[in-house]
Design a protein around this motif. Sequence first.
Motif, PDB file in Angstrom:
ATOM      1  N   ALA A  72       0.818  -1.217   0.000  1.00  0.00           N
ATOM      2  CA  ALA A  72       0.000   0.000   0.000  1.00  0.00           C
ATOM      3  C   ALA A  72       0.850   1.264   0.000  1.00  0.00           C
ATOM      4  N   SER A  73       2.002   1.221   0.632  1.00  0.00           N
ATOM      5  CA  SER A  73       2.838   2.421   0.737  1.00  0.00           C
ATOM      6  C   SER A  73       3.404   2.845  -0.618  1.00  0.00           C
ATOM      7  N   LEU A  74       3.355   1.949  -1.603  1.00  0.00           N
ATOM      8  CA  LEU A  74       3.891   2.264  -2.933  1.00  0.00           C
ATOM      9  C   LEU A  74       2.868   2.963  -3.817  1.00  0.00           C
ATOM     10  N   ILE A  75       1.632   3.078  -3.343  1.00  0.00           N
ATOM     11  CA  ILE A  75       0.620   3.825  -4.081  1.00  0.00           C
ATOM     12  C   ILE A  75       0.786   5.286  -3.704  1.00  0.00           C
ATOM     13  N   GLU A  76       1.277   6.079  -4.640  1.00  0.00           N
ATOM     14  CA  GLU A  76       1.655   7.454  -4.324  1.00  0.00           C
ATOM     15  C   GLU A  76       0.457   8.333  -3.978  1.00  0.00           C
ATOM     16  N   ASP A  77      -0.635   8.177  -4.706  1.00  0.00           N
ATOM     17  CA  ASP A  77      -1.805   9.035  -4.494  1.00  0.00           C
ATOM     18  C   ASP A  77      -3.050   8.174  -4.473  1.00  0.00           C
ATOM     19  N   PRO A  78      -3.433   7.613  -3.311  1.00  0.00           N
ATOM     20  CA  PRO A  78      -4.560   6.695  -3.273  1.00  0.00           C
ATOM     21  C   PRO A  78      -5.860   7.308  -3.777  1.00  0.00           C
ATOM     22  N   PHE A  79      -6.021   8.624  -3.638  1.00  0.00           N
ATOM     23  CA  PHE A  79      -7.283   9.247  -4.022  1.00  0.00           C
ATOM     24  C   PHE A  79      -7.314   9.635  -5.498  1.00  0.00           C
ATOM     25  N   GLY A  80      -6.161   9.553  -6.163  1.00  0.00           N
ATOM     26  CA  GLY A  80      -6.136   9.842  -7.587  1.00  0.00           C
ATOM     27  C   GLY A  80      -5.780   8.616  -8.396  1.00  0.00           C
ATOM     28  N   ASN A  81      -5.776   7.455  -7.743  1.00  0.00           N
ATOM     29  CA  ASN A  81      -5.326   6.267  -8.458  1.00  0.00           C
ATOM     30  C   ASN A  81      -6.458   5.660  -9.277  1.00  0.00           C
ATOM     31  N   ILE A  82      -6.172   4.535  -9.884  1.00  0.00           N
ATOM     32  CA  ILE A  82      -7.087   3.949 -10.852  1.00  0.00           C
ATOM     33  C   ILE A  82      -8.384   3.461 -10.209  1.00  0.00           C
ATOM     34  N   VAL A  83      -8.342   3.065  -8.936  1.00  0.00           N
ATOM     35  CA  VAL A  83      -9.572   2.637  -8.253  1.00  0.00           C
ATOM     36  C   VAL A  83     -10.533   3.812  -8.119  1.00  0.00           C
ATOM     37  N   ALA A  84     -10.002   4.960  -7.689  1.00  0.00           N
ATOM     38  CA  ALA A  84     -10.838   6.152  -7.569  1.00  0.00           C
ATOM     39  C   ALA A  84     -11.381   6.577  -8.929  1.00  0.00           C
ATOM     40  N   LYS A  85     -10.555   6.455  -9.963  1.00  0.00           N
ATOM     41  CA  LYS A  85     -11.007   6.821 -11.304  1.00  0.00           C
ATOM     42  C   LYS A  85     -12.086   5.867 -11.804  1.00  0.00           C
ATOM     43  N   ALA A  86     -11.942   4.582 -11.495  1.00  0.00           N
ATOM     44  CA  ALA A  86     -12.969   3.616 -11.889  1.00  0.00           C
ATOM     45  C   ALA A  86     -14.289   3.932 -11.208  1.00  0.00           C
ATOM     46  N   LEU A  87     -14.216   4.261  -9.922  1.00  0.00           N
ATOM     47  CA  LEU A  87     -15.432   4.612  -9.180  1.00  0.00           C
ATOM     48  C   LEU A  87     -16.110   5.832  -9.780  1.00  0.00           C
ATOM     49  N   SER A  88     -15.330   6.860 -10.045  1.00  0.00           N
ATOM     50  CA  SER A  88     -15.918   8.103 -10.548  1.00  0.00           C
ATOM     51  C   SER A  88     -16.468   7.942 -11.962  1.00  0.00           C
ATOM     52  N   GLY A  89     -16.019   6.913 -12.684  1.00  0.00           N
ATOM     53  CA  GLY A  89     -16.462   6.724 -14.051  1.00  0.00           C
ATOM     54  C   GLY A  89     -17.630   5.781 -14.214  1.00  0.00           C
ATOM     55  N   LEU A  90     -18.177   5.289 -13.089  1.00  0.00           N
ATOM     56  CA  LEU A  90     -19.275   4.326 -13.153  1.00  0.00           C
ATOM     57  C   LEU A  90     -20.416   4.749 -12.233  1.00  0.00           C
ATOM     58  N   PRO A  91     -21.673   4.553 -12.644  1.00  0.00           N
ATOM     59  CA  PRO A  91     -22.807   4.841 -11.753  1.00  0.00           C
ATOM     60  C   PRO A  91     -22.877   3.792 -10.642  1.00  0.00           C
ATOM     61  N   HIS A  92     -22.803   4.264  -9.386  1.00  0.00           N
ATOM     62  CA  HIS A  92     -22.788   3.299  -8.279  1.00  0.00           C
ATOM     63  C   HIS A  92     -23.522   3.832  -7.045  1.00  0.00           C
ATOM     64  N   GLY A  93     -24.502   4.710  -7.280  1.00  0.00           N
ATOM     65  CA  GLY A  93     -25.263   5.240  -6.150  1.00  0.00           C
ATOM     66  C   GLY A  93     -24.603   6.474  -5.570  1.00  0.00           C
ATOM     67  N   LYS A  94     -24.965   6.772  -4.334  1.00  0.00           N
ATOM     68  CA  LYS A  94     -24.505   8.015  -3.701  1.00  0.00           C
ATOM     69  C   LYS A  94     -23.002   8.028  -3.472  1.00  0.00           C
ATOM     70  N   GLY A  95     -22.499   6.968  -2.921  1.00  0.00           N
ATOM     71  CA  GLY A  95     -21.071   6.890  -2.646  1.00  0.00           C
ATOM     72  C   GLY A  95     -20.697   5.515  -2.121  1.00  0.00           C
ATOM     73  N   TRP A  96     -19.425   5.178  -2.241  1.00  0.00           N
ATOM     74  CA  TRP A  96     -18.920   3.912  -1.724  1.00  0.00           C
ATOM     75  C   TRP A  96     -17.674   4.174  -0.876  1.00  0.00           C
ATOM     76  N   ALA A  97     -17.609   3.489   0.242  1.00  0.00           N
ATOM     77  CA  ALA A  97     -16.382   3.449   1.036  1.00  0.00           C
ATOM     78  C   ALA A  97     -15.646   2.175   0.643  1.00  0.00           C
ATOM     79  N   VAL A  98     -14.510   2.341  -0.022  1.00  0.00           N
ATOM     80  CA  VAL A  98     -13.769   1.202  -0.562  1.00  0.00           C
ATOM     81  C   VAL A  98     -12.529   0.939   0.283  1.00  0.00           C
ATOM     82  N   ASP A  99     -12.313  -0.328   0.575  1.00  0.00           N
ATOM     83  CA  ASP A  99     -11.122  -0.779   1.298  1.00  0.00           C
ATOM     84  C   ASP A  99     -10.300  -1.626   0.335  1.00  0.00           C
ATOM     85  N   LEU A 100      -9.035  -1.280   0.161  1.00  0.00           N
ATOM     86  CA  LEU A 100      -8.143  -1.997  -0.751  1.00  0.00           C
ATOM     87  C   LEU A 100      -6.973  -2.567   0.028  1.00  0.00           C
TER      88      LEU A 100
END
Length: 269
Positions: free
Chosen positions: A57-85
């Motif tokens: 996990a420490s090697l992910i430089e920007d967890p909030f700008g990474n590909i998981v966050a981008k995938a979430l923002s690019g898909l309809p998934h309701g109000k919001g999701w709390a994701v644990d990676l």
Amino acid sequence: MLSETAYAKINLALHVRRRRDDGYHELETLFAFVDGGDRLSASPAEADSLVTHGEFASLIEDPFGNIVAKALSGLPHGKGWAVDLEKRLPVAAGLGGGSADAGAVFRMVERAHGLPDDWQARAARLGADVPACVLSTTCVGTGTGTELAPVQSDLAGTPVLLVNPRAAVPTGPVFKAWDGVDRGAMPSGSVREIALGGRNDLEAPAIVLCPAVADVLAALQFTDPFLARMSGSGATCFALYDEEAQRDRAAKKLAEKHPGWWQMTGSLR
């Protein structure tokens, strides 16, 4: 709560045919997936959030700008999701780690809300490996790797050992170091025949940038697999065995001789 495994991707064969005018490379590849990887879970929330933990996990430089966050923002998934990676796979390792994480998000969204008709185009915008990682089944990839044809695999259930010398190898420099020589098309036949008759054209440039890849491949060859090869742009290499006992003996032997190397055992999906 939803949960998914981000299955580790390996390229049983990876043929680079040419460098395109747009800067990308024309590929022919045989994707396969191991039955282990990162772990993701998601629960409804007021807004999207992402928490990362685990060995890498420490090697992910920007967890909030990474590909998981981008995938979430690019898909309809309701109000919001709390994701644990839980980051179990090494980063920049040829295993599609980030792409696999995004693929797991797509599968969770599919279960909860369904995917939009253009999901494959949305996935491809995140990265060339993402569409294959959404499917996480054996398939042939062409174009930049985003044009997919699922295939029945006669290697499903095959014991596999993944080994990485704990060296990050970014994809861009490896492709840039490719010599530009078209060494021919990927063979046809069964998945096993394609894997055995194919190659990874990125092995040589990856070894120039990271000589430890050659050490890993040599060590794996000594464990008597029926195939040992680098995955993707490296530095992770894989070995396929006829029996689990062979794989487990190999894992133990390599752990004793090279305690600093990362490894994971599993089976092909």
